[in-house]
Design an enzyme around this catalytic site. Structure first.
Site, PDB file in Angstrom:
ATOM      1  N   ASP A 165       8.141  -0.969  -2.443  1.00  0.00           N
ATOM      2  CA  ASP A 165       7.837   0.521  -2.391  1.00  0.00           C
ATOM      3  C   ASP A 165       9.053   1.881  -2.269  1.00  0.00           C
ATOM      4  OD1 ASP A 165       5.883  -0.878  -0.558  1.00  0.00           O
ATOM      5  OD2 ASP A 165       7.922  -1.760   0.686  1.00  0.00           O
ATOM      6  N   HIS A 313       6.220  -6.597  -5.581  1.00  0.00           N
ATOM      7  CA  HIS A 313       4.970  -7.388  -3.891  1.00  0.00           C
ATOM      8  C   HIS A 313       3.742  -6.820  -4.777  1.00  0.00           C
ATOM      9  CE1 HIS A 313       5.848  -4.412  -1.611  1.00  0.00           C
ATOM     10  NE2 HIS A 313       5.204  -4.207  -1.000  1.00  0.00           N
TER      11      HIS A 313
END
Length: 360
Positions: A165, A313
């Site tokens: 992120d 992820h």
């Protein structure tokens, strides 16, 4: 002077139920024109440094704690995240740093409690371009459904979704909290995580030595372009940063590969062909590293707590013709990524611990 309805508004915000909002309204995000000053440098003191190496406050109080794969992913049963003690919060930071991602099911934690928990781990990040729930700018919402435009997903491979992120920030997130509270059905909407520790360890010694001397540019330009196209505000003017290709975690001291298709765009000092070749290999290495990945099948009200510094992820968008998936994320920032020549390989560290245990 506060407006006459300020107290009533505060009470409404305090009891906001994002799951209910998603069910009733679907897309409920707001995109205010608010802008922010650039994020200032800060000293990050990781709570994991205060943890008990045995993490007794967690292991002695949970019903069950077990690993999902040898390299990454642990599941904890019998603890509520909104009831953790300060010691348990610190021990959780260490467990997540070591295992990459830790999962909790049947969690009561609401969005306000998640914000409070997130603040324990660092200043909360406000996304540069995405919308957020009314009056809750630190909350990043995950919501896709059958009305989601399919054109974006039609022109990419599922492997392109691997990311860490907002790695384009100067001090990107550390420990991150995501609660998924609405699922499309009995199946669909899983998420995968990949271990940056093992991604580094699986490289040959010669390639490890090569990449340890490199830095890469991370950029959020794609998100800025999307916001401009949609007419949404750009909150800050800095969205590109250079980070080491291999970073060291401040708590574990382990080396982790820190590149991913989402935001890593080029390697400093290499020609475009060289950079594309190296990054292409590393991206493929992450995407096909099934021996250091974990795939989590969500249940409603499950929470994943992961370390953005040492994992990538990838959300699996296999449900866009089936139903809705909703959740919210709290994203505390951590230290500026760094490489340390004294950093260790997790694999080598694990071997050393095993040998020491055999001698005892």
């Amino acid at each position: 002077m506060a407006p006459p309805n300020a107290e009533a508004l505060a009470q409404e915000i305090e009891k906001i139920d994002l799951k209910q909002l998603a069910r009733e309204k679907g897309r409920y995000l707001v995109y205010p024109e608010t802008t922010y000053p650039e994020i200032e440098d800060f000293e990050h003191k990781d709570p994991g440094l205060k943890a008990d190496p045995k993490k007794s406050s967690l292991f002695d109080n949970a019903e069950k704690i077990f690993d999902l794969t040898p390299q990454i992913g642990t599941e904890v049963h019998g603890l509520q995240l909104n009831k953790l003690t300060e010691k348990q919060k610190d021990d959780l930071a260490l467990l997540v740093a070591e295992r990459g991602v830790v999962f909790f099911r049947k969690q009561d934690i609401n969005v306000h409690e998640a914000i409070d928990l997130g603040k324990h781990y660092g200043p909360l990040h406000i996304h540069n371009t995405f919308g957020h729930p009314p009056e809750l700018p630190p909350i990043h919402v995950v919501y896709f459904d059958t009305q989601t435009p399919k054109h974006y997903f039609n022109y990419r491979s599922a492997g392109d979704g691997w990311h860490s992120d907002v790695s384009y920030e100067k001090q990107p997130p550390g420990l991150t909290i995501l609660k998924i509270d609405l699922l499309p059905g009995e199946s669909g909407g899983d998420t995968m995580w990949s271990s940056g520790y093992s991604a580094y360890d699986r490289l040959s010694p010669a390639f490890q030595k090569f990449v340890e001397g490199l830095e890469a540019v991370h950029t959020g330009q794609m998100q800025v372009d999307e916001a401009n196209k949609a007419g949404h505000a750009i909150r800050r003017q800095h969205w590109e940063t250079t980070h080491p290709v291999v970073r060291v975690h401040p708590v574990t001291g382990w080396k982790a590969l820190y590149v991913q298709p989402g935001f890593t765009k080029r390697i400093v000092g290499l020609s475009k062909r060289e950079s594309d070749a190296v990054l292409g290999f590393l991206f493929n290495h992450i995407e096909t590293g099934h021996d250091f990945q974990v795939r989590f099948k969500w249940e409603e009200d499950s929470v994943a707590v992961w370390d953005n510094r040492v994992t990538s992820h990838n959300a699996i968008f296999d449900y866009l013709d089936v139903g809705s998936r909703h959740g919210f994320r709290v994203t505390p920032q951590a230290e500026k990524p760094y490489y340390d020549v004294n950093g260790k390989s997790k694999h080598a560290s694990d071997l050393a611990k095993a040998e020491q245990k055999q001698k005892q």
